[in-house]
Structure formats: structure tokens, C-alpha cells
Design a protein around this motif. Structure first.
Motif: not given
Length: 108
Positions: A64-65, A71-72, A74-78
């Protein structure tokens, strides 16, 4: 203790820079499945960028880093799946709404 990963199909993965600066280390002795897992690292700083395993051909488990657009997260990568939850420290709470998997969860 923590690693945020997301799964990406090879057909949906695009490098914008740095792919030529990766080195790969593969092994199968310490993986949960006993199948080979290839780890791709940055040659400059040693950061683990992604993993690709024989148990999920055609997929990469990206860190993820490495994503520049935060912003991804909190959206697509939650997260929608947590794995190895049997090893979670008692003070760490489950991710709301995420599937709770033992060992590799739904990935085996």
C-alpha cells in the motif's frame, strides 16, 4: 506486525517508473502455502514493492505504501479482507466491514 497490501492482476498493473530498478528474491520454505513466492525489491532502498506467488498466478500483492495518490487509501484501497487474524495483537481492532480470514483466508 502490519502490512497493507492490495491484490492487482498482472493485466491491470502498470509501472510509471522504476520497474528496471527492481530485483527479485524467490523462495518457498517459509510461505504458508509451501509454494514459491517471489518478492520484488527496490535495488536502491530495499523496499519490498510487491509479491507474486505460485498460489495466485497472474496476480501481484502490492504494498500500500507504494501508491502516490493517498486518497485511494480511503476509497478504492480500503481493506475488505484481513488475513492471519489469529495472530492479531489483542489491542488491534478489526477493520470495520472487512472479512476476517484465518491464515491466508480466501487466498488459498
Amino acid at each position: 506486525m502490519f502490512a497493507t497490501n492490495f491484490t492487482s492482476l498482472d493485466t491491470h498493473t502498470r509501472f510509471t517508473r522504476g520497474e528496471d530498478n527492481l530485483t527479485v528474491f524467490a523462495q518457498k520454505k517459509t510461505t504458508t502455502t509451501g509454494k514459491e513466492m517471489a518478492n520484488s525489491f527496490c535495488k536502491t532502498c530495499g523496499t519490498l514493492m510487491f509479491r507474486a506467488g505460485a498460489f495466485a498466478p497472474g496476480s501481484r500483492f502490492m504494498r500500500g505504501g507504494i501508491i502516490d495518490d493517498h486518497t485511494l487509501h480511503d476509497t478504492m484501497l480500503k481493506p475488505n479482507v484481513e488475513i492471519f487474524t489469529e495472530h492479531r495483537a489483542k489491542w488491534v481492532k478489526p477493520v470495520d466491514g472487512a472479512e476476517q480470514g484465518k491464515k491466508m483466508g480466501p487466498f488459498v
